[in-house]
Design a protein around this motif. Structure first.
Motif, mmCIF file in Angstrom:
data_model
loop_
_atom_site.group_PDB
_atom_site.id
_atom_site.type_symbol
_atom_site.label_atom_id
_atom_site.label_comp_id
_atom_site.label_asym_id
_atom_site.label_seq_id
_atom_site.Cartn_x
_atom_site.Cartn_y
_atom_site.Cartn_z
ATOM 1 N N SER A 72 -6.813 13.350 -7.893
ATOM 2 C CA SER A 72 -5.985 14.426 -8.446
ATOM 3 C C SER A 72 -6.567 14.957 -9.751
ATOM 4 C CB SER A 72 -4.553 13.922 -8.678
ATOM 5 O OG SER A 72 -3.936 13.579 -7.454
ATOM 6 N N SER A 75 -9.423 17.237 -9.010
ATOM 7 C CA SER A 75 -9.101 18.339 -8.117
ATOM 8 C C SER A 75 -9.351 19.696 -8.771
ATOM 9 C CB SER A 75 -7.630 18.246 -7.681
ATOM 10 O OG SER A 75 -7.225 19.395 -6.984
ATOM 11 N N ALA A 81 -1.925 18.776 -8.070
ATOM 12 C CA ALA A 81 -2.247 17.405 -7.669
ATOM 13 C C ALA A 81 -1.586 16.380 -8.582
ATOM 14 C CB ALA A 81 -3.755 17.212 -7.661
ATOM 15 N N PHE A 312 -2.991 20.625 -0.129
ATOM 16 C CA PHE A 312 -3.148 21.212 1.206
ATOM 17 C C PHE A 312 -1.997 22.154 1.573
ATOM 18 C CE2 PHE A 312 -3.161 21.591 5.741
ATOM 19 C CZ PHE A 312 -4.508 21.582 6.095
ATOM 20 N N HIS A 327 1.784 20.998 5.678
ATOM 21 C CA HIS A 327 0.733 19.991 5.543
ATOM 22 C C HIS A 327 -0.180 20.024 6.765
ATOM 23 C CE1 HIS A 327 3.432 18.042 8.323
ATOM 24 N NE2 HIS A 327 4.403 18.111 7.425
ATOM 25 N N ASN A 334 -4.460 14.484 6.785
ATOM 26 C CA ASN A 334 -3.919 14.963 5.524
ATOM 27 C C ASN A 334 -4.459 14.146 4.356
ATOM 28 O OD1 ASN A 334 -1.618 17.056 4.875
ATOM 29 N ND2 ASN A 334 -1.351 15.392 3.418
ATOM 30 N N GLU A 338 -6.992 15.575 1.381
ATOM 31 C CA GLU A 338 -6.521 15.592 -0.004
ATOM 32 C C GLU A 338 -7.155 14.525 -0.876
ATOM 33 O OE1 GLU A 338 -2.104 17.595 0.494
ATOM 34 O OE2 GLU A 338 -2.238 15.420 0.191
#
Length: 420
Positions: A72, A75, A81, A312, A327, A334, A338
């Motif tokens: 995150s 990201s 995130a 996403f 999602h 998923n 991510e």
């Protein structure tokens, strides 16, 4: 007092749409960890033993969450995130609280209380769903409703799909509890009726498939007979071809016979006065393939860190569905999109550790866990706090399952389960 905190956790998980006054934060984000800390605080003397006994599990989930935060922070959309990382960190606290709870209260009477509480919650959810179908414009349901979802059922959860799955699990749970003499035959009959009716009204293809899988699992464990399985599946099919929204879901919208209510109505258009559209199972299946392809593409683009947790639905799913909040419709894809390949490996490692930890097969635990996991192969329900809260309880109970507290079953059932 611990039991009260458990009940408060279940209740708080339903408050996904209720915001704190003046701030745009769901009340459940604070209540769930607060009540979880209540359980932990009242069980401090058990924590060293829990950590020692389950250190591999705790290390696995800690690494999984550590990588979630790292991906995150790296990201391209850190605000999204990091926000979702904060949200999902409540699950870590919740899981540990349930791990302590099921470790401390390992006796059969205590476990029966928790399972009955979960069943009661699912019965309430199903009952509210049925009332919503009858009174969709009532202010209570409007205040709970996540916008743009149809059919109008299960607003207390995020959308009709996880509502359908959770009531299917509730039906299987009630059958197991009745088999083990934990609920009465009358309560089972009421559960069967309300769960099957609302499952049909949910128009959830995922819920219908999970229901059938659950029926076969119950048959394998000898919880129900073959005749009982056929009866329940037939009953569900009857309600599906009766309800207008369900018949449109299976592609019978233009039929003059189905839904069966058309036979008794001179003007069949009155069945759907607002002319609301619902995609068929084939249509949603095609859209899922598109989402899976998009998730694979994102994994290829950023195989190491992924795009960040929660990104996403906000950035990628909108390109396929035309709106946000969709999602990848597969829990593994998923996670890989991510959090990258390392995140997927850590996630599957956690699942593997859980599977290895469950040495003694108890259908009261294993059947719901299988249903929870399989339902997320064509979907992702991690953002639904009610669904995930109940799922984490069963996972914690599975990890703490012991030979001396496996719910009493007939010897032939235990022998059959060991062969699986």
């Amino acid at each position: 007092m611990i039991n009260i905190f458990f009940l408060l956790i279940l209740f708080s998980s339903l408050l996904g749409r209720i915001k704190f006054p003046g701030i745009n934060i769901g009340i459940h984000y604070l209540l769930l960890p607060a009540f979880s800390f209540g359980i932990i605080g009242l069980s401090l003397r058990y924590i060293p033993e829990v950590v020692k006994k389950h250190k591999i599990i705790l290390i696995s989930i800690s690494l999984m969450y550590l990588w979630m935060w790292l991906s995150s922070l790296m990201s391209e959309f850190p605000n999204i995130a990091i926000t979702y990382s904060l949200k999902y960190s409540t699950y870590y606290i919740l899981f540990f609280a349930f791990l302590v709870l099921t470790f401390k209260n390992i006796t059969t009477p205590s476990l029966t209380f928790y399972y009955r509480c979960i069943l009661s919650l699912l019965q309430i959810i199903a009952g509210l769903g049925f009332l919503e179908v009858l009174l969709p414009n009532n202010w209570i349901f409007k205040s709970l409703k996540f916008p743009s979802f149809y059919p109008e059922i299960g607003s207390i959860m995020q959308n009709p799909n996880q509502f359908g799955v959770i009531v299917a699990i509730g039906l299987c749970l009630s059958l197991i509890l009745e088999k083990q003499n934990k609920i009465s035959k009358i309560e089972l009959n009421i559960s069967e009726l309300i769960f099957i009716i609302t499952l049909a009204l949910s128009a959830s293809g995922n819920g219908w498939v999970i229901f059938i899988i659950g029926m076969f699992l119950l048959l394998i464990y000898k919880i129900i007979s073959f005749r009982k399985m056929i009866y329940l599946i037939s009953l569900l099919f009857l309600f599906i071809v009766t309800a207008p929204v369900s018949t449109r879901r299976i592609g019978l919208a233009d039929s003059k016979i189905f839904p069966l209510t058309n036979i008794f109505l001179e003007n069949s258009s009155s069945v759907n006065p607002n002319q609301k559209k619902i995609p068929t199972l084939m249509g949603t299946g095609f859209s899922r393939f598109q989402m899976w392809q998009a998730a694979i593409n994102e994994t290829i683009k950023r195989p190491f860190t992924g795009i960040g947790i929660g990104v996403f639905p906000d950035q990628i799913g909108v390109k396929v569905w035309g709106k946000k909040s969709y999602h990848a419709h597969n829990i593994f894809l998923n996670v890989s999109a991510e959090q990258g390949i390392p995140g997927l490996l850590l996630f599957t490692n956690f699942l593997a550790k859980i599977a290895l930890k469950v040495k003694y097969t108890n259908p009261l635990i294993t059947i719901p866990i299988i249903m929870f996991l399989v339902s997320q192969i064509p979907d992702v329900f991690t953002e639904d706090y009610t669904f995930t809260t109940i799922e984490f309880y069963f996972i914690a109970a599975a990890i703490n399952s012991r030979k001396d507290v496996v719910t009493q079953l007939k010897p032939e059932i235990i022998e059959n389960a060991k062969k699986l």
